[in-house]
Design an enzyme around this catalytic site. Structure first.
Site, PDB file in Angstrom:
ATOM      1  N   SER A  12      25.296 -45.252   2.878  1.00  0.00           N
ATOM      2  CA  SER A  12      26.518 -45.760   2.153  1.00  0.00           C
ATOM      3  C   SER A  12      26.172 -46.691   1.233  1.00  0.00           C
ATOM      4  O   SER A  12      26.944 -47.186   0.492  1.00  0.00           O
ATOM      5  CB  SER A  12      27.095 -46.413   3.445  1.00  0.00           C
ATOM      6  OG  SER A  12      26.403 -47.469   3.798  1.00  0.00           O
ATOM      7  N   ASP A 235      13.301 -43.181   4.854  1.00  0.00           N
ATOM      8  CA  ASP A 235      12.848 -44.257   5.147  1.00  0.00           C
ATOM      9  C   ASP A 235      13.069 -44.570   6.847  1.00  0.00           C
ATOM     10  O   ASP A 235      12.104 -45.737   6.739  1.00  0.00           O
ATOM     11  CB  ASP A 235      14.729 -44.529   5.458  1.00  0.00           C
ATOM     12  CG  ASP A 235      15.563 -43.896   5.359  1.00  0.00           C
ATOM     13  OD1 ASP A 235      15.017 -42.741   6.766  1.00  0.00           O
ATOM     14  OD2 ASP A 235      16.999 -43.587   5.342  1.00  0.00           O
TER      15      ASP A 235
END
Length: 488
Positions: A12, A235
């Site tokens: 996002s 990540d």
């Protein structure tokens, strides 16, 4: 002064974090933030990947404007998604997002030819419909034939910046196409999806120097001299590097849009118990394995917050949840119905009705159901993790955005009966930076890096409350078992 930039991009949003060491402590500063998301284009949900390039360069421009003339830079993003590149070096299309529905039946279709046990024994990777293996299985065959190269998202970003193409192993392992024993892409699996191994650029380890940002970008943007280091580009791999855990009796929970709960191992664990519990052996930095389970994380509360028109902050929702009775409604947070529903609120309410439980209607009740069940799922997963790895888990290190939710941290400690250490919240960016610092020699190794992290950030400890009803977790586990039996 040595400056490091972590380009940390999630589903996002993305940001550029500027880092340096000052008076023996790691100092972080957000230099630039931008939105990210997918749009429905050409029949699929697609990432606007060129937008990400522009935002990275814009962020570097802001850093140069502060008088910083040289930086090292590393990129991490989510996993599994990829870009198809033609012979001229251009992308064929914007990449399809992992939440796209095209792979809904892919596991069932592919495993009708190759048994799940066979694939797991080869790769050690958990079965998720959005894994790259199943995305490629459903990919347009003409596009695959036209593709000279297939690049994971962070590798593609590095390629556009530097002109150099690699496949970094921590992200590549999430494809469910790397062979655990050979350390290479598995030819049998690639044949099933009509892909050749040489379509992926050569594999490299985290900490490899990729190259300098090309001069063409300096002509378009006023940016510092930038050396790009291929960091732990997945990540979660960066988040684990950035987790200050020591010894062997700790587990990690990277708590963000997804919750990734597991242990850092020196050898993979792809036996029958791990297969049955759908644990994965993703490759980590420095020869380790991230033995973990994917759990539908803060995505659920993020969707609820958005449906409430963002009139409540996450802190507000946690406060409202605190005022509600606990454990009135059990849900399986990993049920696929919560992956990308049209309305998360309606999906939660429908689930409660279908299972004859309390139906949450207020913001506080909805948040309580989410935090209760995430904590229950974490506690259940910690128990199973300890059984599989064969030693007790005494500490759970929670990093990422979820480390700030004290209610959930305390419930997890209570339910699991272990110590929870929360923080740092920026573990992904910190791990990204730590790999860069090790690569440049400013930090000796990952152990020294974790001590630097421990000394640099405030961590909060939650001890289990002996008053916690021990039957709650057992009741939840029985509920999950019934739900699984019903699915069968």
């Amino acid at each position: 002064m040595h400056y490091y930039v972590a380009v940390d991009i999630g589903a996002s949003s993305g940001r550029l974090i500027l880092a340096s060491v000052e008076e023996g402590k790691l100092h972080l500063e957000e230099a630039h933030r931008f939105k990210n998301g997918f749009e429905h284009v050409e029949g699929h949900d697609r990432w606007q990947v060129d937008h990400l390039i522009c935002e990275v360069l814009e962020g570097l421009s802001k850093i140069k404007a502060r008088g910083i003339n040289h930086v090292n830079l590393g990129i991490d993003t989510w996993a599994v998604d990829y870009v198809l590149i033609d012979e001229a070096g251009n992308k064929l299309h914007d990449p399809i997002a992992y939440r796209d529905s095209r792979t809904n039946q892919a596991i069932a279709n592919l495993t009708s030819a190759l048994p799940k046990e066979y694939i797991y024994e080869k790769t050690g990777i958990q079965f998720q419909a959005f894994n790259t293996l199943y995305q490629l299985y459903t990919e347009d065959k003409n596009d695959l034939k036209r593709a000279d190269k297939i690049m994971m998202i962070p590798d593609y970003l590095g390629y556009v910046l530097t002109g150099n193409a690699v496949t970094e192993v921590t992200n590549a392992s999430t494809t469910q196409m790397l062979n655990l024993r050979q350390g290479l892409f598995d030819k049998d699996l690639m044949a099933e999806v009509d892909v050749d191994a040489d379509q992926f650029p050569h594999l490299v380890e985290a900490g490899t120097l990729l190259g300098s940002v090309r001069r063409k970008w300096h002509k378009q943007y006023d940016i510092p001299e930038t050396d790009v280091i291929t960091t732990a580009t997945h990540d979660t791999a960066s988040a684990v590097v950035g987790t200050p855990g020591f010894g062997e009796n700790w587990a990690f929970l990277s708590s963000g849009t997804w919750s990734l709960l597991g242990a850092e191992l020196n050898t993979p664990e792809n036996g029958l118990a791990a297969f049955k519990e759908n644990y994965t052996n993703e490759w980590g930095a420095y020869g380790t394995y991230r033995f973990l389970k994917n759990i539908m994380g803060l995505w659920i509360i993020q969707k609820v917050k958005a449906e409430l028109n963002d009139q409540y902050s996450f802190a507000d929702l946690a406060d409202l949840a605190q005022q509600e009775p606990a454990f009135r409604t059990f849900i399986d947070v990993n049920d696929l119905r919560f992956q990308n529903p049209d309305s998360m609120i309606k999906e939660l309410q429908a689930y409660a009705k279908e299972t004859d439980q309390f139906v949450p209607t207020t913001p506080g009740a909805l948040a309580r159901v989410i935090y209760d069940n995430l904590s229950l799922y974490y506690a259940d997963s910690v128990q199973k993790l300890a059984q599989i790895v064969g030693h007790p888990i005494t500490t759970l290190n929670i990093v990422g955005g979820g480390s700030n939710v004290a209610l959930m941290n305390q419930m997890t400690a209570d339910l699991a009966g272990i110590t929870v250490v929360a923080g740092p919240g920026e573990a992904t960016a910190i791990g990204n930076i730590m790999v860069q610092m090790i690569a440049t020699g400013q930090v000796k190794d990952v152990v020294a890096g974790r001590h630097l992290i421990e000394d640099s950030f405030d961590l909060k400890t939650f001890q289990p409350d002996a008053k916690q009803d021990p039957h709650v977790l057992a009741n939840y586990q029985a509920f999950l078992a019934r739900q699984l039996k019903g699915d069968d």
